[in-house]
Design a protein around this motif. Structure first.
Motif, PDB file in Angstrom:
ATOM      1  N   ILE A 298      -5.625   2.518  -7.535  1.00 49.00           N
ATOM      2  CA  ILE A 298      -6.282   1.399  -7.868  1.00 49.00           C
ATOM      3  C   ILE A 298      -5.427   0.174  -8.443  1.00 49.00           C
ATOM      4  O   ILE A 298      -5.799  -0.749  -8.675  1.00 49.00           O
ATOM      5  CB  ILE A 298      -7.591   1.509  -8.770  1.00 49.00           C
ATOM      6  N   ALA A 299      -4.171   0.573  -8.671  1.00 44.47           N
ATOM      7  CA  ALA A 299      -3.187  -0.057  -9.132  1.00 44.47           C
ATOM      8  C   ALA A 299      -1.800   0.548  -8.865  1.00 44.47           C
ATOM      9  O   ALA A 299      -1.657   1.733  -8.272  1.00 44.47           O
ATOM     10  CB  ALA A 299      -2.905  -0.418 -10.653  1.00 44.47           C
TER      11      ALA A 299
ATOM     12  N   ARG B 216     -13.781  -2.695  -7.049  1.00 48.61           N
ATOM     13  CA  ARG B 216     -13.021  -4.056  -6.519  1.00 48.61           C
ATOM     14  C   ARG B 216     -11.926  -3.375  -5.676  1.00 48.61           C
ATOM     15  O   ARG B 216     -11.666  -4.170  -4.565  1.00 48.61           O
ATOM     16  CB  ARG B 216     -12.306  -4.621  -7.613  1.00 48.61           C
ATOM     17  N   GLU B 217     -11.025  -2.336  -5.898  1.00 45.23           N
ATOM     18  CA  GLU B 217     -10.279  -1.944  -5.057  1.00 45.23           C
ATOM     19  C   GLU B 217     -10.752  -1.376  -3.852  1.00 45.23           C
ATOM     20  O   GLU B 217     -10.313  -1.546  -2.579  1.00 45.23           O
ATOM     21  CB  GLU B 217      -9.184  -0.912  -5.762  1.00 45.23           C
TER      22      GLU B 217
ATOM     23  N   ARG C 274     -20.783  -5.816 -12.924  1.00 44.35           N
ATOM     24  CA  ARG C 274     -20.094  -5.574 -14.255  1.00 44.35           C
ATOM     25  C   ARG C 274     -20.046  -6.270 -15.514  1.00 44.35           C
ATOM     26  O   ARG C 274     -20.326  -5.645 -16.549  1.00 44.35           O
ATOM     27  CB  ARG C 274     -18.552  -5.762 -13.822  1.00 44.35           C
TER      28      ARG C 274
ATOM     29  N   ASN D 110     -15.054  -0.741 -17.430  1.00 45.60           N
ATOM     30  CA  ASN D 110     -14.123  -1.427 -16.499  1.00 45.60           C
ATOM     31  C   ASN D 110     -13.339  -0.582 -15.618  1.00 45.60           C
ATOM     32  O   ASN D 110     -12.848  -1.293 -14.565  1.00 45.60           O
ATOM     33  CB  ASN D 110     -13.152  -2.083 -17.525  1.00 45.60           C
ATOM     34  N   ASP D 111     -13.198   0.446 -15.788  1.00 49.06           N
ATOM     35  CA  ASP D 111     -12.369   1.483 -15.042  1.00 49.06           C
ATOM     36  C   ASP D 111     -13.182   1.528 -13.517  1.00 49.06           C
ATOM     37  O   ASP D 111     -12.364   1.502 -12.840  1.00 49.06           O
ATOM     38  CB  ASP D 111     -12.048   2.751 -15.585  1.00 49.06           C
TER      39      ASP D 111
ATOM     40  N   ARG E 104     -13.021  -1.512 -11.774  1.00 50.83           N
ATOM     41  CA  ARG E 104     -11.877  -1.639 -11.232  1.00 50.83           C
ATOM     42  C   ARG E 104     -11.482  -0.777  -9.824  1.00 50.83           C
ATOM     43  O   ARG E 104     -11.168  -1.569  -8.830  1.00 50.83           O
ATOM     44  CB  ARG E 104     -10.782  -1.276 -12.153  1.00 50.83           C
ATOM     45  N   THR E 105     -11.992   0.177 -10.035  1.00 48.88           N
ATOM     46  CA  THR E 105     -12.290   1.037  -8.607  1.00 48.88           C
ATOM     47  C   THR E 105     -12.942   0.471  -7.556  1.00 48.88           C
ATOM     48  O   THR E 105     -12.639   0.567  -6.334  1.00 48.88           O
ATOM     49  CB  THR E 105     -12.776   2.670  -8.955  1.00 48.88           C
TER      50      THR E 105
END
Length: 204
Positions: free
Chosen positions: A139-140, A53-54, A29, A46-47, A50-51
């Protein structure tokens, strides 16, 4: 159930075997952000990460045996994709066969409108069941994203209730026509390895 030493899966040379702790993804990243001067593009990076990481968090929770990924910047944007191998035990009398999955996951039931349950013949395995579709993943707490997915169910030789599931995913929805053949090619390299290190023959 086979461990990581009992199967082989080839990924493209530009892909990285993923550290399921997420440390390597964090480094990727940082590199992607350093190569992206545009603020809107940085937000996309970043989006996407983030996916990722989830996905890794979920993979650890569900006992993933293997994970590899790519995050590459091209002139028209960032391409990301993942492949993971999960160990699954099915209840007595239940198998991940095409008829069973068709009945359980058919398009008449809840799920992606483009979901397809099919069979595919893999060179080193034989004929197995596969599920594809565009899945929505949280993702959140209040944020979700859509992923192109391909899940292939591989029965473990000699263990009727045990399967390995090769799961591929990418958030690059417009690239479906290119992503699915890529996922198929990666999955087609899968082969079980006997304890003596020799490849096992296809079962069917």
């Amino acid at each position: 159930m086979p461990d990581r030493e009992r199967f082989l899966l080839n990924v493209p040379e530009t892909w990285n075997t993923t550290d399921l702790s997420g440390q390597e993804m964090a480094a990727a990243r940082a590199r992607a952000l350093a190569e992206t001067p545009d603020p809107r593009a940085k937000a996309q990076v970043n989006d996407f990460f983030r996916t990722g990481r989830e996905l890794l968090r979920s993979a650890r929770k569900h006992g993933a045996l293997f994970s590899a990924s790519t995050a590459e910047m091209y002139d028209d944007g960032l391409f990301m994709a993942y492949v993971m191998v999960f160990a699954v035990n099915t209840p007595e009398g239940l198998e991940f066969t095409l008829p069973v999955l068709t009945q359980a996951l058919g398009t008449s039931r809840r799920g992606p409108s483009d979901r397809e349950v099919t069979s595919v013949t893999l060179p080193h395995i034989g004929t197995v069941a596969r599920v594809t579709g565009t899945e929505e993943t949280a993702i959140a707490a209040d944020v979700s994203t859509k992923l192109l997915t391909m899940h292939t169910m591989l029965p473990v030789p000699g263990s009727p209730q045990e399967y390995l599931v090769v799961s591929c995913a990418s958030p690059n929805l417009p690239l479906k026509e290119a992503v699915h053949p890529l996922f198929n090619a990666i999955t087609a390299t899968f082969r079980f390895v006997a304890p003596d290190g020799a490849p096992r023959p296809a079962t069917s």
